[in-house]
Design an enzyme around this catalytic site. Sequence first.
Site, short mmCIF file in Angstrom:
data_model
loop_
_atom_site.label_atom_id
_atom_site.label_comp_id
_atom_site.label_asym_id
_atom_site.label_seq_id
_atom_site.Cartn_x
_atom_site.Cartn_y
_atom_site.Cartn_z
N GLU A 1 0.81 -1.23 0.00
CA GLU A 1 0.00 0.00 0.00
C GLU A 1 0.85 1.28 0.00
O GLU A 1 0.41 2.32 -0.50
CB GLU A 1 -0.94 0.01 1.22
CG GLU A 1 -2.09 -0.97 1.14
CD GLU A 1 -3.06 -0.68 0.00
OE1 GLU A 1 -3.23 0.49 -0.37
OE2 GLU A 1 -3.64 -1.64 -0.55
N HIS B 1 3.68 1.74 -1.72
CA HIS B 1 3.98 1.98 -3.13
C HIS B 1 2.71 2.47 -3.86
O HIS B 1 2.77 3.39 -4.68
CB HIS B 1 4.45 0.70 -3.81
CG HIS B 1 5.72 0.13 -3.25
ND1 HIS B 1 5.76 -1.06 -2.57
CD2 HIS B 1 7.01 0.58 -3.29
CE1 HIS B 1 7.01 -1.33 -2.22
NE2 HIS B 1 7.79 -0.35 -2.63
P1 AMP Z 1 11.34 0.42 -2.33
O1 AMP Z 1 10.59 -0.51 -3.24
O2 AMP Z 1 11.45 -0.07 -0.93
O3 AMP Z 1 12.65 0.86 -2.93
O4 AMP Z 1 10.46 1.74 -2.23
C1 AMP Z 1 10.04 2.42 -3.37
C2 AMP Z 1 9.45 3.73 -2.94
O5 AMP Z 1 8.32 3.50 -2.10
C3 AMP Z 1 10.43 4.60 -2.15
O6 AMP Z 1 10.28 5.96 -2.53
C4 AMP Z 1 9.98 4.39 -0.73
O7 AMP Z 1 10.29 5.47 0.12
C5 AMP Z 1 8.47 4.26 -0.91
N1 AMP Z 1 7.88 3.57 0.24
C6 AMP Z 1 8.29 2.40 0.79
N2 AMP Z 1 7.54 2.11 1.88
C7 AMP Z 1 6.64 3.11 2.00
C8 AMP Z 1 5.59 3.39 2.92
N3 AMP Z 1 5.30 2.59 3.95
N4 AMP Z 1 4.87 4.51 2.74
C9 AMP Z 1 5.13 5.36 1.71
N5 AMP Z 1 6.10 5.15 0.81
C10 AMP Z 1 6.86 4.05 0.95
#
Ligand code: AMP
Length: 283
Positions: free
Chosen positions: A35, A37
């Site tokens: 959620e 993402h």
């Molecule tokens: P990742 O797939 O972990 O590299 O994350 C991709 C993007 O999603 C990054 O900009 C993260 O900061 C964002 N993201 C990851 N977890 C969350 C969350 N719980 N709430 C909001 N954005 C998130």
Amino acid sequence: MKVIKNALQMQKIALKHLRDGDEIGLVPTMGALHEGHISLLSKSEKNDDITIVSIFVNPIQFGANEDYLKYPRPIKKDLDICRKNHVDYVFVPSVDDMFSQEHRTFVEVQKMQDILCGLFRPAHFEGVATVVSKLFNISYPDRAYFGIKDFQQLKILEKMARDLNFRTKIIPCPTVRERSGLALSSRNSYLSEEEKNISLKISKTLKEAVHEFRNKDLNFVKKNVLNKLRKIPNSRIDYAEIVNFSNLSIADNNTKRVVFAVAVWIGKTRLIDNVIMTKRSKG
Ligand code: AMP
């Protein structure tokens, strides 16, 4: 929705949209979508004519002993989520396409990568800044969406975009949490039920710190958080630090807007979380 596996092809498509006057939104991810993402790509849906989601587990942002190989890659489920959420393009390049054997160019955002997570993951932010600049050059985004959950990453990429004159506006997005308070993360899937319960203490402690911050000294707030985190069973603290919201330097009592950022291992899983705190002006 189109799935694009090749950087050159993605670049051609994005360039065509750019020439047609479409505004492009980019949501860079490593997949295992949740959620958090989805909140990012929904924002792009609202703001942009075209939404591109990239799914790429970026090898150069992982340290030698980190979880690159075991990082979850549920690609079919991820594509379903993107389809359901009206994403226009999902960019899923191969490692060879993004980083050939001859790759020699890296992007370093000095100072800001030398604290917090950067101290414990030395090549991490260079890996992130490098892959994100490549993604910007491949997809020509007007806007790119990043979570406040990864606060240091967000600030480093804002600085990189400014310093290197990227045309892209960085859009910060609030942290999405479970009802319990636990910040959503692809790595939460590593946690056992018991570890998940223990992990709740991290967000709870930070929430309590926000209240204390209103009328207590910064060092007092920090000490209290450290004491509470130390009591979490089966855990190890990498850092618990209060930094300036704008430039990530260590905050003091005169800093108006600060971020309390923590990284804590629960068993074999490293979790990060943060809260933004603003001093109310007196009077
Ligand atoms: P990742 O797939 O972990 O590299 O994350 C991709 C993007 O999603 C990054 O900009 C993260 O900061 C964002 N993201 C990851 N977890 C969350 C969350 N719980 N709430 C909001 N954005 C998130």
